[in-house]
Design a protein around this motif. Structure first.
Motif, mmCIF file in Angstrom:
data_model
loop_
_atom_site.group_PDB
_atom_site.id
_atom_site.type_symbol
_atom_site.label_atom_id
_atom_site.label_comp_id
_atom_site.label_asym_id
_atom_site.label_seq_id
_atom_site.Cartn_x
_atom_site.Cartn_y
_atom_site.Cartn_z
ATOM 1 N N GLY A 1 -3.146 -12.518 -1.984
ATOM 2 C CA GLY A 1 -4.068 -11.718 -1.249
ATOM 3 C C GLY A 1 -5.042 -12.179 -2.979
ATOM 4 O O GLY A 1 -5.191 -13.342 -3.118
ATOM 5 N N ASN B 1 -3.334 -7.662 2.507
ATOM 6 C CA ASN B 1 -4.043 -9.260 2.249
ATOM 7 C C ASN B 1 -4.002 -9.530 4.006
ATOM 8 O O ASN B 1 -3.202 -9.456 4.354
ATOM 9 N N PRO B 2 -5.278 -9.029 4.263
ATOM 10 C CA PRO B 2 -5.815 -8.774 5.412
ATOM 11 C C PRO B 2 -6.131 -10.212 5.716
ATOM 12 O O PRO B 2 -6.649 -10.984 5.733
ATOM 13 N N GLY B 3 -5.702 -10.453 7.574
ATOM 14 C CA GLY B 3 -4.698 -11.145 8.159
ATOM 15 C C GLY B 3 -3.835 -11.751 8.252
ATOM 16 O O GLY B 3 -3.096 -12.932 8.252
ATOM 17 N N CYS C 1 1.156 -1.064 0.377
ATOM 18 C CA CYS C 1 0.198 0.480 -0.201
ATOM 19 C C CYS C 1 1.194 0.903 -0.151
ATOM 20 O O CYS C 1 0.556 2.284 -0.443
ATOM 21 N N GLY D 1 1.817 -9.239 0.200
ATOM 22 C CA GLY D 1 0.672 -9.586 -0.248
ATOM 23 C C GLY D 1 1.480 -9.951 -2.250
ATOM 24 O O GLY D 1 2.496 -9.377 -1.393
ATOM 25 N N CYS E 1 3.671 -5.744 4.282
ATOM 26 C CA CYS E 1 2.450 -4.950 4.354
ATOM 27 C C CYS E 1 1.189 -5.238 4.418
ATOM 28 O O CYS E 1 1.462 -6.585 4.596
ATOM 29 N N THR E 2 0.593 -4.858 5.801
ATOM 30 C CA THR E 2 -0.556 -5.351 6.556
ATOM 31 C C THR E 2 -1.986 -4.792 5.859
ATOM 32 O O THR E 2 -3.032 -4.737 7.024
ATOM 33 N N ASN E 3 -2.281 -3.822 4.756
ATOM 34 C CA ASN E 3 -3.228 -3.659 4.478
ATOM 35 C C ASN E 3 -3.911 -4.458 2.778
ATOM 36 O O ASN E 3 -5.129 -4.147 3.030
ATOM 37 N N CYS F 1 1.097 1.961 5.285
ATOM 38 C CA CYS F 1 0.932 1.301 6.487
ATOM 39 C C CYS F 1 2.321 1.409 7.238
ATOM 40 O O CYS F 1 2.811 1.758 6.647
ATOM 41 N N ALA G 1 -0.047 -10.632 6.926
ATOM 42 C CA ALA G 1 1.598 -9.767 6.486
ATOM 43 C C ALA G 1 1.830 -9.667 4.941
ATOM 44 O O ALA G 1 3.220 -10.573 4.874
#
Length: 386
Positions: A121, A107-109, A89, A113, A103-105, A92, A111
């Protein structure tokens, strides 16, 4: 459009899939000019992940921008770009600190993508005619116009930065010696990176003669064939002592040289997921450092034993502790390196294209997956051209 689609273990096919569309105003669409087959793709191809049929493969992608979302400010139609395999993203906490592989935004759940990879993701891969790139201002690296350095620039998506990353995880310094286990594309790029960074001696361990010859010819490395004797003993005998630093460019499908190769040197029954880590612990001097960009997974459906199936390995931690070794792990944060590596290519100070063995049409992907999976002599890095 045509794309490489996973059907099941050892089976990919060229299928017609829907073309991507702009889904968010920070997206761009890219016409793919070059996409690569990666050793990481083989983990899915072999059924060694939880990948379901239907995934469009391809996380090493470059091409030309054809459509631009309304919020994109630094790219325009016609720009030539290469995308890090990381989807990130840019804002983050991890991205702000340079850890774009985590990245933590996006791919929810989880870290991190990536394009076209299981659990990374909802992003379709680029082994296809077109690709949607999210957060495009952040994720697309602009390249010079034209088609110069196409093969080298394609390697900026993953293996050149990842090889470089392995040496940085090991904190290689000019004048130090280093041992690199694995002479696949990432291992060869780690050896090449070590050469560029001024390593005094480079040892590369593998069993495929053509790959070891490339390490000798292009990286000034000492080739160590693990089928000809214990690689630790070979390195220590040649160097006169343990080396300063080490890189694991193999990962969890490492072959145990003590097993009988039989007719199939890559029989999964020969695997020992901890063997390279333990060999590195023996190879690197006390207070040295290990870089581990080789892939390890928390679950492996094809593991040789129940413990390894859960991602738990029999590592010689007592010896690691006794020697005071440091180690760094994790996938590459490509954006940390790709701009500088691009500029080194442009200026003629680096040319990683020597690792490319094949450039073929996209429709030959099933054939080339099979050849790459068999580790055929002369098959090192395959580029696909849609």
């Amino acid at each position: 459009m045509n794309a490489v689609v996973y059907q099941g273990p050892h089976d990919v096919a060229i299928e017609e899939v829907d073309e991507p569309e702009i889904e968010h105003e920070n997206d761009v669409l890219v016409d793919i000019t070059t996409t690569c087959i990666c050793g990481s793709d083989l983990h899915m191809y072999e059924g060694r992940t939880a990948a379901d049929p239907g995934i469009v493969f391809g996380h090493e992608n470059m091409g030309t921008v054809t459509e631009v979302g309304d919020a994109v400010t630094t790219l325009e139609e016609g720009d030539r770009v290469v995308m890090p395999f990381n989807v990130a993203c840019g804002f983050c906490r991890n991205c702000e600190n340079g850890y774009t592989g985590f990245c933590t935004n996006v791919n929810p759940g989880f870290a991190g993508g990536a394009y076209g990879y299981v659990a990374m993701g909802p992003y379709k891969g680029g082994q296809a005619e077109k690709l949607r790139v999210p957060f495009a201002d952040f994720n697309a690296l602009k390249l010079p116009e034209g088609d110069e350095h196409e093969d080298s620039f394609a390697l900026l998506a993953d293996i050149f930065p990842t090889g470089w990353h392995g040496t940085r995880l090991a904190d290689l310094q000019p004048g130090e010696s280093i041992a690199i286990y694995g002479a696949g594309p990432v291992g060869l790029m780690a050896a090449y990176s070590a050469k560029i960074q001024g390593a005094s001696e480079i040892y590369v361990v593998d069993r495929v003669d053509s790959r070891l010859e490339m390490a000798e010819d292009h990286c000034d490395a000492h080739a160590i064939n693990f089928e000809e004797g214990d690689p630790v003993e070979q390195i220590v005998d040649a160097h006169g002592d343990e080396v300063d630093k080490g890189v694991d460019a193999v990962g969890y499908q490492a072959i145990d040289p003590e097993t009988d190769p039989g007719d199939d040197a890559y029989d999964p029954a020969r695997e020992n997921p901890a063997i390279v880590l333990n060999q590195l612990i023996e190879t690197v001097r006390p207070t040295g450092q290990l870089g581990i960009p080789g892939l390890y997974v928390p679950s492996d459906p094809g593991a040789p034993d129940e413990m390894a199936a859960q991602g738990r390995l029999g590592i010689d931690f007592g010896k690691l502790f006794e020697k005071g070794l440091k180690l760094g792990t994790g996938q590459c944060n490509v954006k940390e390196y790709n701009r500088e590596l691009r500029d080194m290519i442009i200026e003629g100070r680096a040319d990683p294209s020597w690792v490319v063995s094949h450039r073929v049409d996209l429709d030959r992907a099933p054939e080339m997956y099979e050849k790459f999976d068999e580790r055929e002599e002369g098959v090192t890095k395959v580029l696909l051209e849609p």
